[in-house]
Design a protein around this motif. Structure first.
Motif, PDB file in Angstrom:
ATOM      1  N   LEU A   1       0.827  -1.218   0.000  1.00 14.58           N
ATOM      2  CA  LEU A   1       0.000   0.000   0.000  1.00 14.58           C
ATOM      3  C   LEU A   1       0.856   1.262   0.000  1.00 14.58           C
ATOM      4  N   ASN A   2       1.907   1.280   0.845  1.00  9.55           N
ATOM      5  CA  ASN A   2       2.707   2.499   0.922  1.00  9.55           C
ATOM      6  C   ASN A   2       3.743   2.589  -0.204  1.00  9.55           C
ATOM      7  N   SER A   3       3.756   1.595  -1.106  1.00 15.64           N
ATOM      8  CA  SER A   3       4.593   1.680  -2.305  1.00 15.64           C
ATOM      9  C   SER A   3       3.785   2.163  -3.504  1.00 15.64           C
ATOM     10  N   ALA A   4       2.472   2.270  -3.324  1.00 13.99           N
ATOM     11  CA  ALA A   4       1.605   2.730  -4.405  1.00 13.99           C
ATOM     12  C   ALA A   4       1.718   4.249  -4.539  1.00 13.99           C
ATOM     13  N   ALA A   5       1.483   4.730  -5.747  1.00 15.54           N
ATOM     14  CA  ALA A   5       1.513   6.173  -5.995  1.00 15.54           C
ATOM     15  C   ALA A   5       0.460   6.865  -5.124  1.00 15.54           C
ATOM     16  N   PRO A   6       0.698   8.104  -4.719  1.00 13.41           N
ATOM     17  CA  PRO A   6      -0.260   8.819  -3.862  1.00 13.41           C
ATOM     18  C   PRO A   6      -1.678   8.832  -4.420  1.00 13.41           C
ATOM     19  N   SER A   7      -1.820   8.908  -5.756  1.00 18.55           N
ATOM     20  CA  SER A   7      -3.159   8.912  -6.344  1.00 18.55           C
ATOM     21  C   SER A   7      -3.874   7.581  -6.121  1.00 18.55           C
ATOM     22  N   VAL A   8      -3.102   6.473  -6.133  1.00 22.60           N
ATOM     23  CA  VAL A   8      -3.689   5.157  -5.863  1.00 22.60           C
ATOM     24  C   VAL A   8      -4.025   5.046  -4.380  1.00 22.60           C
ATOM     25  N   GLN A   9      -3.151   5.571  -3.525  1.00 13.48           N
ATOM     26  CA  GLN A   9      -3.432   5.562  -2.093  1.00 13.48           C
ATOM     27  C   GLN A   9      -4.721   6.326  -1.780  1.00 13.48           C
ATOM     28  N   SER A  10      -4.987   7.380  -2.535  1.00  8.35           N
ATOM     29  CA  SER A  10      -6.211   8.152  -2.313  1.00  8.35           C
ATOM     30  C   SER A  10      -7.445   7.311  -2.588  1.00  8.35           C
ATOM     31  N   SER A  11      -7.395   6.509  -3.670  1.00  7.59           N
ATOM     32  CA  SER A  11      -8.519   5.622  -3.968  1.00  7.59           C
ATOM     33  C   SER A  11      -8.659   4.569  -2.881  1.00  7.59           C
ATOM     34  N   ALA A  12      -7.520   4.038  -2.425  1.00  7.67           N
ATOM     35  CA  ALA A  12      -7.544   3.031  -1.358  1.00  7.67           C
ATOM     36  C   ALA A  12      -8.081   3.639  -0.062  1.00  7.67           C
ATOM     37  N   TYR A  13      -7.739   4.903   0.175  1.00  7.01           N
ATOM     38  CA  TYR A  13      -8.201   5.598   1.377  1.00  7.01           C
ATOM     39  C   TYR A  13      -9.727   5.604   1.445  1.00  7.01           C
ATOM     40  N   GLN A  14     -10.388   5.876   0.322  1.00  8.34           N
ATOM     41  CA  GLN A  14     -11.851   5.898   0.298  1.00  8.34           C
ATOM     42  C   GLN A  14     -12.413   4.506   0.569  1.00  8.34           C
ATOM     43  N   LEU A  15     -11.753   3.493   0.006  1.00  9.04           N
ATOM     44  CA  LEU A  15     -12.216   2.123   0.207  1.00  9.04           C
ATOM     45  C   LEU A  15     -12.080   1.712   1.673  1.00  9.04           C
ATOM     46  N   ILE A  16     -10.963   2.111   2.293  1.00  7.24           N
ATOM     47  CA  ILE A  16     -10.708   1.749   3.691  1.00  7.24           C
ATOM     48  C   ILE A  16     -11.617   2.541   4.628  1.00  7.24           C
ATOM     49  N   LEU A  17     -11.767   3.843   4.347  1.00  9.76           N
ATOM     50  CA  LEU A  17     -12.538   4.712   5.223  1.00  9.76           C
ATOM     51  C   LEU A  17     -14.039   4.434   5.139  1.00  9.76           C
ATOM     52  N   ASP A  18     -14.545   4.383   3.915  1.00  4.96           N
ATOM     53  CA  ASP A  18     -15.994   4.272   3.710  1.00  4.96           C
ATOM     54  C   ASP A  18     -16.442   2.879   3.277  1.00  4.96           C
ATOM     55  N   ARG A  19     -15.458   1.977   3.051  1.00  2.52           N
ATOM     56  CA  ARG A  19     -15.743   0.640   2.517  1.00  2.52           C
ATOM     57  C   ARG A  19     -16.457   0.738   1.160  1.00  2.52           C
ATOM     58  N   ARG A  20     -16.160   1.793   0.436  1.00  2.97           N
ATOM     59  CA  ARG A  20     -16.698   1.939  -0.904  1.00  2.97           C
ATOM     60  C   ARG A  20     -15.768   2.842  -1.698  1.00  2.97           C
ATOM     61  N   VAL A  21     -15.824   2.729  -3.007  1.00  2.00           N
ATOM     62  CA  VAL A  21     -15.069   3.603  -3.893  1.00  2.00           C
ATOM     63  C   VAL A  21     -15.843   3.696  -5.196  1.00  2.00           C
ATOM     64  N   GLY A  22     -16.082   4.926  -5.665  1.00  2.00           N
ATOM     65  CA  GLY A  22     -16.906   5.090  -6.851  1.00  2.00           C
ATOM     66  C   GLY A  22     -18.299   4.526  -6.605  1.00  2.00           C
ATOM     67  N   GLU A  23     -18.751   3.679  -7.547  1.00  2.00           N
ATOM     68  CA  GLU A  23     -20.067   3.035  -7.416  1.00  2.00           C
ATOM     69  C   GLU A  23     -19.996   1.730  -6.636  1.00  2.00           C
ATOM     70  N   TYR A  24     -18.789   1.340  -6.236  1.00  3.34           N
ATOM     71  CA  TYR A  24     -18.589   0.023  -5.603  1.00  3.34           C
ATOM     72  C   TYR A  24     -18.678   0.130  -4.085  1.00  3.34           C
ATOM     73  N   GLU A  25     -19.292  -0.892  -3.461  1.00  2.00           N
ATOM     74  CA  GLU A  25     -19.348  -0.995  -2.004  1.00  2.00           C
ATOM     75  C   GLU A  25     -18.881  -2.380  -1.576  1.00  2.00           C
ATOM     76  N   LEU A  26     -17.930  -2.408  -0.639  1.00  2.00           N
ATOM     77  CA  LEU A  26     -17.370  -3.672  -0.160  1.00  2.00           C
ATOM     78  C   LEU A  26     -18.419  -4.424   0.657  1.00  2.00           C
ATOM     79  N   PRO A  27     -18.673  -5.709   0.347  1.00  2.00           N
ATOM     80  CA  PRO A  27     -19.669  -6.493   1.104  1.00  2.00           C
ATOM     81  C   PRO A  27     -19.337  -6.544   2.592  1.00  2.00           C
ATOM     82  N   GLU A  28     -20.368  -6.646   3.409  1.00  2.00           N
ATOM     83  CA  GLU A  28     -20.206  -6.629   4.869  1.00  2.00           C
ATOM     84  C   GLU A  28     -19.277  -7.724   5.383  1.00  2.00           C
ATOM     85  N   GLY A  29     -19.267  -8.867   4.711  1.00  2.00           N
ATOM     86  CA  GLY A  29     -18.499 -10.004   5.204  1.00  2.00           C
ATOM     87  C   GLY A  29     -17.010  -9.922   4.932  1.00  2.00           C
ATOM     88  N   TRP A  30     -16.548  -8.847   4.305  1.00  3.00           N
ATOM     89  CA  TRP A  30     -15.136  -8.741   3.929  1.00  3.00           C
ATOM     90  C   TRP A  30     -14.376  -7.789   4.851  1.00  3.00           C
TER      91      TRP A  30
END
Length: 331
Positions: A92-121
């Motif tokens: 994760l910390n080897s990824a470009a800052p722009s990729v980390q930003s996308s990962a940040y949304q996924l980690i923080l909100d469990r979603r990114v764009g139109e995608y939402e991470l299932p509860e069981g994950w």
């Protein structure tokens, strides 16, 4: 934190879906630990190497929706859609800052764009430390604060337990038992491309299984673990020629005892490996009887290795004699 302790803590946090970050030097088994947890819980496991991704790889590709007259994001197919599992964000910390930003949304909100991470994950991330000669970017404080952080350390005992379970070449187990410091020789100040790690010793095991010409063995193993370690290991292998017949010992047909330390390390690991591949009450009795006449530290090492591999021996009459002789060393 040792791998055995980290595994226990990580399993509890995965159960509660708490985002976790594993720090550690290259090649020490961060991804393997997470994968083994998923296998033990019989849940899914998706390994994403973020250093190889672009921001749109996580967020998806925008497209025009005719009905709503809006731009939507088509989520990537590799993200989980249902069920339970661990989403592992490696490097994760080897990824470009722009990729980390996308990962940040996924980690923080469990979603990114139109995608939402299932509860069981659950989300688990990993990365190398900033001083480990890898390409890393300083993790933004808001992102770092979204994780529970663990730093994985190399433990010879934990590695030996794992090596026995996967039936790694007993010569490698014996050598690392003899030379603990050669399990992990990474030095951030050393520019050498080859160094010993738990991962590179797996490569050595595969090299030994290959049909490579013996004249190329030193150079090939050096390419995995470094020249000095390779020389020491190949010199140690020659000790194996001095070993008594391990199968005969397990069958109770030999009473040859060595006083040479390097031979005893090789013999102890060889006996444990051979027993674990062919366990039986008779073999256990013969093995325990043999240890009664070995040097005490090696007798204890053999029994402890067996116990860590879930071999019970309290019912054995020979083990009762063993306890009478060696119990003082276990206190």
């Amino acid at each position: 934190m040792k791998a055995s302790d980290l595994t226990k803590g990580l399993m509890a946090l995965v159960e509660q879906k708490v985002p976790t970050f594993l720090w550690g030097a290259p090649g020490i088994g961060k991804s393997s630990i997470v994968k083994e947890i998923a296998l033990s819980k019989n849940i899914g496991f998706i390994d994403l190497r973020l250093a190889l991704m672009d921001p749109t790889d996580l967020k998806g590709i925008p497209f025009y929706d005719k009905e709503s007259h809006t731009a939507l994001w088509a989520p990537p197919a590799f993200l989980p859609q249902s069920g339970e599992g661990i989403l592992f964000l490696d490097e994760l910390n080897s990824a470009a800052p722009s990729v980390q930003s996308s990962a940040y949304q996924l980690i923080l909100d469990r979603r990114v764009g139109e995608y939402e991470l299932p509860e069981g994950w659950a989300i688990v991330a990993a990365g190398n430390r900033e001083g480990d000669r890898g390409v890393t970017y300083r993790m933004p404080a808001p992102l770092a604060n979204r994780f529970v952080h663990f730093e994985l350390e190399v433990s010879v005992d934990d590695w030996r337990d794992w090596a026995y379970k996967v039936h790694l070449d007993s010569r490698i187990i014996a050598y690392i038992s003899y030379k603990n410091e050669h399990l992990f020789t990474f030095d951030a100040k050393n520019e050498s491309k080859s160094f010993a790690t738990p991962r590179s010793w797996e490569y050595v095991a595969n090299i030994l299984k290959s049909n490579i010409d013996t004249s190329l063995l030193l150079d090939t193993i050096s390419g995995a673990v470094g020249k000095d370690v390779a020389v020491g290991f190949l010199s140690f292998i020659k000790v194996m020629n001095k070993l008594p017949d391990i199968e005969a010992i397990l069958a109770g047909n030999i009473e040859h005892y060595s006083e040479e330390v390097d031979v005893l390390y090789a013999l102890s690991s060889g006996l444990v490996s051979a027993y674990l591949q062919n366990p039986s009450e008779e073999n256990l009795e013969n093995l325990l009887a043999y240890t009664l006449k070995m040097k005490s530290e090696f007798a204890v090492m053999i029994v402890q290795d067996l116990q860590r591999n879930s071999i019970t021996m309290e019912h054995s009459q020979t083990f009762k004699k063993w306890v009478e002789k060696f119990a003082y060393l276990l206190n």
